[in-house]
Scaffold this active site. Structure first.
Site, mmCIF file in Angstrom:
data_model
loop_
_atom_site.group_PDB
_atom_site.id
_atom_site.type_symbol
_atom_site.label_atom_id
_atom_site.label_comp_id
_atom_site.label_asym_id
_atom_site.label_seq_id
_atom_site.Cartn_x
_atom_site.Cartn_y
_atom_site.Cartn_z
ATOM 1 N N ASN A 96 34.954 47.983 41.007
ATOM 2 C CA ASN A 96 33.736 48.420 41.246
ATOM 3 C C ASN A 96 33.621 50.311 40.370
ATOM 4 O O ASN A 96 34.678 50.400 40.099
ATOM 5 C CB ASN A 96 34.022 48.832 42.710
ATOM 6 C CG ASN A 96 34.406 47.301 43.345
ATOM 7 O OD1 ASN A 96 33.551 46.934 43.414
ATOM 8 N ND2 ASN A 96 34.678 47.808 44.625
ATOM 9 N N ASP A 98 31.888 52.572 42.048
ATOM 10 C CA ASP A 98 31.256 53.548 42.601
ATOM 11 C C ASP A 98 32.737 54.416 42.757
ATOM 12 O O ASP A 98 33.812 53.752 42.420
ATOM 13 C CB ASP A 98 31.188 52.949 44.446
ATOM 14 C CG ASP A 98 32.085 51.918 45.382
ATOM 15 O OD1 ASP A 98 32.839 52.386 45.185
ATOM 16 O OD2 ASP A 98 31.377 50.958 44.910
ATOM 17 N N HIS A 113 36.616 48.971 35.519
ATOM 18 C CA HIS A 113 34.621 48.688 34.669
ATOM 19 C C HIS A 113 34.053 50.161 34.248
ATOM 20 O O HIS A 113 33.160 49.964 34.424
ATOM 21 C CB HIS A 113 34.342 47.602 35.486
ATOM 22 C CG HIS A 113 34.161 46.348 35.326
ATOM 23 N ND1 HIS A 113 34.567 45.138 36.494
ATOM 24 C CD2 HIS A 113 35.289 45.479 34.150
ATOM 25 C CE1 HIS A 113 34.695 44.040 36.611
ATOM 26 N NE2 HIS A 113 35.252 44.287 35.233
ATOM 27 N N CYS A 121 30.170 59.991 25.721
ATOM 28 C CA CYS A 121 29.119 60.617 24.721
ATOM 29 C C CYS A 121 29.541 59.563 23.257
ATOM 30 O O CYS A 121 30.616 59.777 23.077
ATOM 31 C CB CYS A 121 29.746 62.695 24.320
ATOM 32 S SG CYS A 121 28.979 62.858 23.027
ATOM 33 N N GLY A 179 37.999 41.486 48.529
ATOM 34 C CA GLY A 179 35.704 41.433 48.427
ATOM 35 C C GLY A 179 35.415 40.786 46.715
ATOM 36 O O GLY A 179 34.742 41.954 46.197
ATOM 37 N N SER A 181 34.532 37.605 43.151
ATOM 38 C CA SER A 181 34.176 36.543 43.618
ATOM 39 C C SER A 181 35.450 35.908 43.445
ATOM 40 O O SER A 181 35.126 34.479 42.249
ATOM 41 C CB SER A 181 32.734 36.142 43.498
ATOM 42 O OG SER A 181 32.926 36.658 41.589
ATOM 43 N N ALA A 223 35.581 42.968 54.800
ATOM 44 C CA ALA A 223 36.597 43.496 54.204
ATOM 45 C C ALA A 223 36.804 44.088 55.522
ATOM 46 O O ALA A 223 38.047 44.575 55.881
ATOM 47 C CB ALA A 223 36.186 44.021 53.292
HETATM 48 P P1 OAD Z 1 30.697 39.956 43.234
HETATM 49 O O1 OAD Z 1 29.365 40.060 43.775
HETATM 50 O O2 OAD Z 1 29.843 38.498 42.120
HETATM 51 O O3 OAD Z 1 30.829 38.788 44.648
HETATM 52 C C1 OAD Z 1 31.475 39.642 45.557
HETATM 53 C C2 OAD Z 1 32.515 39.043 46.866
HETATM 54 O O4 OAD Z 1 32.345 39.660 47.694
HETATM 55 C C3 OAD Z 1 32.221 37.410 47.272
HETATM 56 O O5 OAD Z 1 33.059 36.597 46.915
HETATM 57 C C4 OAD Z 1 31.472 37.888 48.698
HETATM 58 O O6 OAD Z 1 31.702 36.716 49.176
HETATM 59 C C5 OAD Z 1 32.526 39.149 49.144
HETATM 60 N N1 OAD Z 1 31.954 40.253 49.906
HETATM 61 C C6 OAD Z 1 30.513 39.658 50.205
HETATM 62 N N2 OAD Z 1 30.550 41.057 51.700
HETATM 63 C C7 OAD Z 1 31.654 41.285 51.608
HETATM 64 C C8 OAD Z 1 32.663 41.996 53.227
HETATM 65 N N3 OAD Z 1 31.957 42.798 53.580
HETATM 66 N N4 OAD Z 1 33.464 41.857 52.903
HETATM 67 C C9 OAD Z 1 34.185 40.848 51.702
HETATM 68 N N5 OAD Z 1 34.102 40.207 51.454
HETATM 69 C C10 OAD Z 1 33.086 39.986 50.784
HETATM 70 O O7 OAD Z 1 31.366 41.488 42.428
HETATM 71 P P2 OAD Z 1 32.307 41.458 42.171
HETATM 72 O O8 OAD Z 1 33.764 40.446 41.855
HETATM 73 O O9 OAD Z 1 32.989 42.349 42.480
HETATM 74 O O10 OAD Z 1 30.742 43.695 36.519
HETATM 75 O O11 OAD Z 1 32.152 40.829 40.652
HETATM 76 C C11 OAD Z 1 32.689 41.603 39.356
HETATM 77 C C12 OAD Z 1 31.731 41.431 38.054
HETATM 78 O O12 OAD Z 1 30.772 41.333 37.741
HETATM 79 C C13 OAD Z 1 31.444 43.624 38.506
HETATM 80 O O13 OAD Z 1 32.392 44.063 38.005
HETATM 81 C C14 OAD Z 1 30.449 43.184 37.519
HETATM 82 C C15 OAD Z 1 29.830 42.068 37.517
HETATM 83 O O14 OAD Z 1 29.231 41.623 36.575
HETATM 84 C C16 OAD Z 1 30.415 44.567 35.109
HETATM 85 O O15 OAD Z 1 29.832 45.098 35.629
HETATM 86 C C17 OAD Z 1 31.468 44.804 34.086
#
Ligand code: OAD
Length: 236
Positions: A96, A98, A113, A121, A179, A181, A223
């Site tokens: 994340n 944030d 990330h 810069c 949290g 995917s 979560a």
């Molecule tokens: P994703 O959006 O791919 O996956 C989010 C996961 O969180 C999913 O499996 C959801 O089921 C789960 N989820 C949603 N709400 C939830 C909750 N309240 N409690 C628990 N789980 C929950 O996000 P990331 O896996 O973080 O990369 O994505 C990976 C990367 O892809 C990011 O860092 C970003 C993106 O493109 C870059 O920007 C380089």
């Protein structure tokens, strides 16, 4: 599970979902989320920045502004409590961008990330904490060049601190994924690496991730509930 000492926790967008920050993928069968008709992935590349820098800067300015209106949730706070009260090392490796882990109280956080609240810069390579906009091409505080870009690892770029992360995974007794995917490498491969290097593995997610089969144990739910319950359990 055996009682672990060192714990490495990988987090993804799902841990911030209940703070009101959108995840990237809509769900198990959903595609990538859209922003003004653009796939988010298409905005997050060096090629997109070269082609249309205003579009990319506007996208990140909007996100940078938005995260500053959000608050950490119970899951972020539970991980901070674990770091404070656990006898061994606890490190959060987050995808994340944030700052909710830090505002939730965690100190040992690696942003693989990058971070919204940082500007990089490309002229002098200095990174500066940044809370405002970049669209008007402000000068770099270090060198004066108008060459600041979001300090975000875009698709096709190498995530930050991979050496440190590999060392942490090698030392981990327990690897926990929260949290995410499991769709984006190299983070998606950490579970296999940690396992091969001897760690127990636990997945905490709303639904099974793509790499779910690699985890010794999976717990499903929001979560804020399942992370808090797991930390309570661990701390007894
Ligand atoms: P994703 O959006 O791919 O996956 C989010 C996961 O969180 C999913 O499996 C959801 O089921 C789960 N989820 C949603 N709400 C939830 C909750 N309240 N409690 C628990 N789980 C929950 O996000 P990331 O896996 O973080 O990369 O994505 C990976 C990367 O892809 C990011 O860092 C970003 C993106 O493109 C870059 O920007 C380089």
């Amino acid at each position: 599970m055996n009682r672990p000492r060192s714990i490495v926790i990988l987090t993804g967008a799902g841990i911030s979902a209940e703070s009101g920050i959108d995840t990237f993928r809509a769900g198990a069968n959903g595609g990538p989320s859209l922003w003004e008709q653009h796939r988010v992935e298409d905005v997050a590349t060096p090629e997109a920045f070269a082609r249309d820098p205003d579009l990319v800067l506007r996208f990140y300015d909007m996100r940078r502004a938005a995260i500053q209106t959000k608050e950490p949730n119970a899951a972020h706070r539970a991980l901070a409590r674990l770091e404070r009260e656990w006898a061994g090392p606890v490190t959060v490796v987050t995808q994340n961008v944030d700052d909710l882990h830090e505002r939730g109280g965690s100190h040992a956080v690696i942003h693989m990330h990058g971070e919204h609240l940082s500007a990089w810069c490309t002229a002098c390579d200095v990174r500066t904490r940044w809370t405002g906009a970049l669209i008007d091409r402000p000068a770099c505080p270090a060198c004066g060049a108008r060459a600041l870009r979001p300090d975000i690892v875009w698709f096709g770029e190498i995530p930050y601190r991979m050496d440190a992360i590999q060392t942490l995974l090698a030392d981990a007794d327990l690897f926990v994924s929260i949290g995410t995917s499991g769709a984006v490498y190299p983070a998606a491969g950490f579970v296999r690496l940690a396992r091969e290097l001897g760690a127990q593995t636990l997945e905490l997610n709303l639904e099974r991730s793509q790499g779910s089969a690699w985890f010794d144990q999976t717990r499903l739910g929001p979560a804020s509930e399942i992370v808090t319950a797991w930390v309570d359990e661990l701390l007894g």
